[in-house]
Structure formats: structure tokens, C-alpha cells
Design a protein around this motif. Structure first.
Motif, PDB file in Angstrom:
ATOM      1  N   VAL A  34       0.842  -1.197   0.000  1.00 27.81           N
ATOM      2  CA  VAL A  34       0.000   0.000   0.000  1.00 27.81           C
ATOM      3  C   VAL A  34       0.879   1.250   0.000  1.00 27.81           C
ATOM      4  O   VAL A  34       1.663   1.473   0.920  1.00 27.81           O
ATOM      5  N   PHE A  35       0.763   2.060  -1.066  1.00 26.70           N
ATOM      6  CA  PHE A  35       1.487   3.336  -1.174  1.00 26.70           C
ATOM      7  C   PHE A  35       0.607   4.516  -0.769  1.00 26.70           C
ATOM      8  O   PHE A  35       1.000   5.665  -0.948  1.00 26.70           O
ATOM      9  N   LEU A  36      -0.562   4.223  -0.234  1.00 29.35           N
ATOM     10  CA  LEU A  36      -1.557   5.265   0.022  1.00 29.35           C
ATOM     11  C   LEU A  36      -1.028   6.425   0.871  1.00 29.35           C
ATOM     12  O   LEU A  36      -1.250   7.598   0.529  1.00 29.35           O
ATOM     13  N   PRO A  37      -0.304   6.218   1.969  1.00 25.99           N
ATOM     14  CA  PRO A  37       0.163   7.351   2.788  1.00 25.99           C
ATOM     15  C   PRO A  37       1.113   8.293   2.051  1.00 25.99           C
ATOM     16  O   PRO A  37       1.242   9.465   2.427  1.00 25.99           O
ATOM     17  N   LEU A  38       1.779   7.795   0.997  1.00 26.06           N
ATOM     18  CA  LEU A  38       2.745   8.634   0.279  1.00 26.06           C
ATOM     19  C   LEU A  38       2.081   9.681  -0.593  1.00 26.06           C
ATOM     20  O   LEU A  38       2.755  10.590  -1.092  1.00 26.06           O
ATOM     21  N   VAL A  39       0.760   9.611  -0.779  1.00 24.67           N
ATOM     22  CA  VAL A  39       0.055  10.637  -1.548  1.00 24.67           C
ATOM     23  C   VAL A  39       0.219  12.004  -0.896  1.00 24.67           C
ATOM     24  O   VAL A  39       0.232  13.045  -1.571  1.00 24.67           O
ATOM     25  N   SER A  40       0.371  12.041   0.415  1.00 27.91           N
ATOM     26  CA  SER A  40       0.504  13.321   1.124  1.00 27.91           C
ATOM     27  C   SER A  40       1.793  14.056   0.769  1.00 27.91           C
ATOM     28  O   SER A  40       1.958  15.230   1.117  1.00 27.91           O
ATOM     29  N   LEU A  41       2.729  13.388   0.077  1.00 23.61           N
ATOM     30  CA  LEU A  41       3.945  14.087  -0.355  1.00 23.61           C
ATOM     31  C   LEU A  41       3.629  15.197  -1.356  1.00 23.61           C
ATOM     32  O   LEU A  41       4.364  16.176  -1.447  1.00 23.61           O
ATOM     33  N   GLY A  42       2.545  15.044  -2.127  1.00 24.75           N
ATOM     34  CA  GLY A  42       2.158  16.086  -3.082  1.00 24.75           C
ATOM     35  C   GLY A  42       1.902  17.414  -2.411  1.00 24.75           C
ATOM     36  O   GLY A  42       2.583  18.414  -2.695  1.00 24.75           O
ATOM     37  N   PRO A  43       0.939  17.496  -1.481  1.00 22.27           N
ATOM     38  CA  PRO A  43       0.722  18.770  -0.784  1.00 22.27           C
ATOM     39  C   PRO A  43       1.883  19.186   0.105  1.00 22.27           C
ATOM     40  O   PRO A  43       1.995  20.359   0.479  1.00 22.27           O
ATOM     41  N   ALA A  44       2.777  18.242   0.452  1.00 21.15           N
ATOM     42  CA  ALA A  44       3.948  18.626   1.255  1.00 21.15           C
ATOM     43  C   ALA A  44       4.910  19.490   0.450  1.00 21.15           C
ATOM     44  O   ALA A  44       5.548  20.409   0.989  1.00 21.15           O
TER      45      ALA A  44
END
Length: 348
Positions: A34-44
Motif C-alpha cells: 500500500v502506497f496510500l500514505p505517500l500521496v501526502s507528499l504532493g501537498p507537502a
């Protein structure tokens, strides 16, 4: 594309590139990893450039992407899915705060830069294009730094004794250097009109700098006086000027022995002695600070002024300095590491 524009473009695309990579990786691997938590790198990465609307938009895209991937992986209504959504919302909120703080700092920095530029313009006045049979032009290049005012200085004064000029470099940067430069220029402007001898002008400058600064502050400078077909120099530890004759011959008028910079006269050193060279019709004289000759390229090589002197020949002084400036910037392939002042005189 200029380096700054290229960097800004890359930073603006970075959030979308990161989210695209995460999406492709998640779809390629499947629900097993699951790579789901890494989506937050975009807004970071979003707050690096742009305003709050752009950051909010990136956060919205990341939220939609998080929901879609959560549904694809069967984690949308699980604790891991909710935590991933909360992570995107939290990072987006932090990004909005970061954008607000960054924009406030940019506004403050713009104000400081405006004040610095105003002070610099008040200190370094435009030189006359023609005076006393001499055509001239000046070019001042600041090193790239946040709100830094340089200590390089120049001035041209038409006196009863000839056209007198000074180009100098104050040791150090910032407001202290500007204060010292202001003292030197103010004293030079007054002394040129009152003193008959160029050496007397230099003595006035020496005393003024000694009174204004401590032992750690000094100014390298070269003074020149153009009268008839001669130019008289007074050099205080400054790089020798470049003299190009009408036939293209290059010389660097140097004193028999260099004197200490202005402000170091307390060390009981001998004052500089004036020296004179011919300055005939069609000759060009370039006075400069060490920001020119000490500019390095990517391989650490200094700017080859002697090889580039042909850029000055046959052009209007202003056009000649523009050509030299452009060549210098191409040589360093980036921002200058030191301020640079160029003053060109042509005997007409």
C-alpha cells in the motif's frame, strides 16, 4: 530558459510528479503493498512555490487521489484509509500555513530590497555621458544575495583641474560597508573641487576613512585625473586599470610600488605616489573592482579580461560595458559571487 525560471518550473511540477509516481507504483504493485500514505507528499511540496490557492488545489487533487486509491485497494473505510485521508488533510493545512508565512517573508524582503536599492541609487549617482572631452559609462552588478548592499563605489567629478574619477571596493558587506562608501564618496566629491593636487585628494580620503572606521575596515581604490592628453593615477592597493590604445595595444598602468588601502595609514606606510600615462584621442580606460577579474567559471578559472578586451573596442562606452557584462555572466554561468563596478572612459 534562465536558471531561476527553470527551477521555478521544476518546483511547480514537483507535487504532481510525486503524486503521479505514487499512483503508478500503487497500480503496478497492487493491493499487496500500500502506497496510500505517500500521496501526502504532493501537498507537502506544494508550498515551495505559488499562493495558497495552488496549495489548496494540490491538496484537493491529493485527497481525490487518496480516496480513489483507497477504494482500489479496498482500504477506503478501514483505519488505514482514514489515517491516509487525515494525513493528506493535515499536510495540506500545514502547507497553507507555510505559504502564508512565506508570502509574509517575501513581502518584508521586497521592502528591504527596495530600501537597499534606493540607498544604492542615492549613493551611486549616474555618471555624465560626456564631460571634459571624455565619454564615459558605468555598470554596477550586485552579487545575488538577499537584500545585500555592496561596498563597491565609483564617482566622476568635473573639477577645474580636470575630470577626476574614483573606483573603489570597501572591505566587507552590508550597512557598515555602505556607510564607509558614503564617507569616501562624500569626501571625494568635496575634495575634488577644493584640492589642486590629486595627492591631496587622496590624503583627504585617507583621513576620512581613518576617522570613520576601525582598524579592520579598509577601502581599496584607484583615483584618476584626466587632463589634456594625460591621465594621472593614485592607487591604494586596487587592481590596475586597463588602458587600450587606439591601435588595440593593452597596458595596465601600475605604480612602482603599491600603497596600502585607504584606512590603513596608521600602520606608518608611505602614501601612494601619483604616476602619469598618456591618454590620447581614441584611447579607452577601464577601471573596475576585483569582482570582474576574480569571477570564476565552473572549472575555477578566473575571467580572462585581457582576452575579452576586444569587446570594448569600437563600441559606444555603454554598449561596450553591456557586451562585457554579458560575457562575464556567460563566463560564470550563474550568479556573481562578488559585486562588480565597471567605469569606462573614452578620450574623444
Amino acid at each position: 530558459m534562465r536558471p531561476k525560471s527553470y527551477r521555478a518550473t521544476m518546483l511547480s511540477l514537483l507535487p504532481f510528479a510525486v503524486m503521479a509516481v505514487v499512483t503508478v507504483a500503487d497500480l503496478a504493485v497492487g493491493p499487496a503493498v500500500v502506497f496510500l500514505p505517500l500521496v501526502s507528499l504532493g501537498p507537502a511540496f506544494a508550498p515551495l512555490v505559488g499562493n495558497w490557492r495552488r496549495t489548496a488545489a494540490v491538496g484537493g487533487v491529493a485527497l481525490l487521489l487518496c480516496v480513489a486509491l483507497g477504494w482500489y485497494n479496498g482500504l477506503l473505510y478501514t483505519p488505514r484509509g482514514w489515517m491516509s485521508i487525515a494525513s493528506v488533510l493535515g499536510v495540506t493545512a500545514a502547507g497553507l500555513l507555510a505559504v502564508s508565512l512565506r508570502q509574509e517573508r517575501e513581502v518584508e524582503l521586497d521592502h528591504v530590497r527596495s530600501i537597499a536599492e534606493t540607498a544604492q541609487r542615492a549613493l551611486l549617482r549616474p555618471v555624465p555621458r560626456t564631460t571634459g572631452g571624455v565619454r564615459m559609462a558605468v555598470c554596477y552588478m550586485s552579487a545575488v544575495a538577499e537584500a545585500r548592499i555592496g561596498g563597491d563605489l565609483y564617482e566622476v567629478v568635473t573639477s577645474p583641474h580636470g575630470v577626476r574619477v574614483i573606483v573603489g571596493d570597501v572591505q566587507g558587506k552590508g550597512l557598515e560597508a555602505v556607510e564607509t562608501a558614503a564617507v569616501v564618496l562624500g569626501t571625494f566629491r568635496e575634495a575634488c573641487l577644493n584640492e589642486v593636487d590629486l595627492a591631496a585628494v587622496g590624503s583627504r580620503l585617507e583621513r576620512a576613512v581613518e576617522r570613520q572606521s576601525d582598524d579592520e575596515k579598509f577601502v581599496t581604490a584607484v583615483l584618476a585625473e584626466v587632463a589634456d592628453d594625460d591621465v594621472t593615477f593614485l592607487n591604494y592597493g586596487h587592481p590596475a586599470p586597463l588602458l587600450m590604445s587606439g591601435d588595440g595595444t593593452l597596458t595596465w598602468p601600475e605604480p612602482d610600488s603599491y600603497a596600502l588601502p585607504l584606512g590603513l595609514g596608521a600602520h606608518n606606510a608611505s602614501p601612494p605616489k601619483p604616476y602619469r600615462v598618456g591618454f590620447l584621442s581614441g584611447d579607452d580606460l577601464l577601471l573596475y573592482t576585483d569582482g570582474l577579474t576574480e569571477a570564476r567559471d565552473a572549472e575555477g578559472r578566473f575571467y580572462p579580461l585581457a582576452e575579452r578586451a576586444h569587446l570594448l573596442k569600437g563600441r559606444d562606452p555603454e554598449a561596450a560595458l553591456r557586451a562585457l557584462r554579458q560575457d562575464l555572466l556567460q563566463h560564470v554561468s550563474g550568479p556573481l559571487q562578488d559585486d562588480t563596478a565597471l567605469l569606462m572612459l573614452r578620450h574623444s
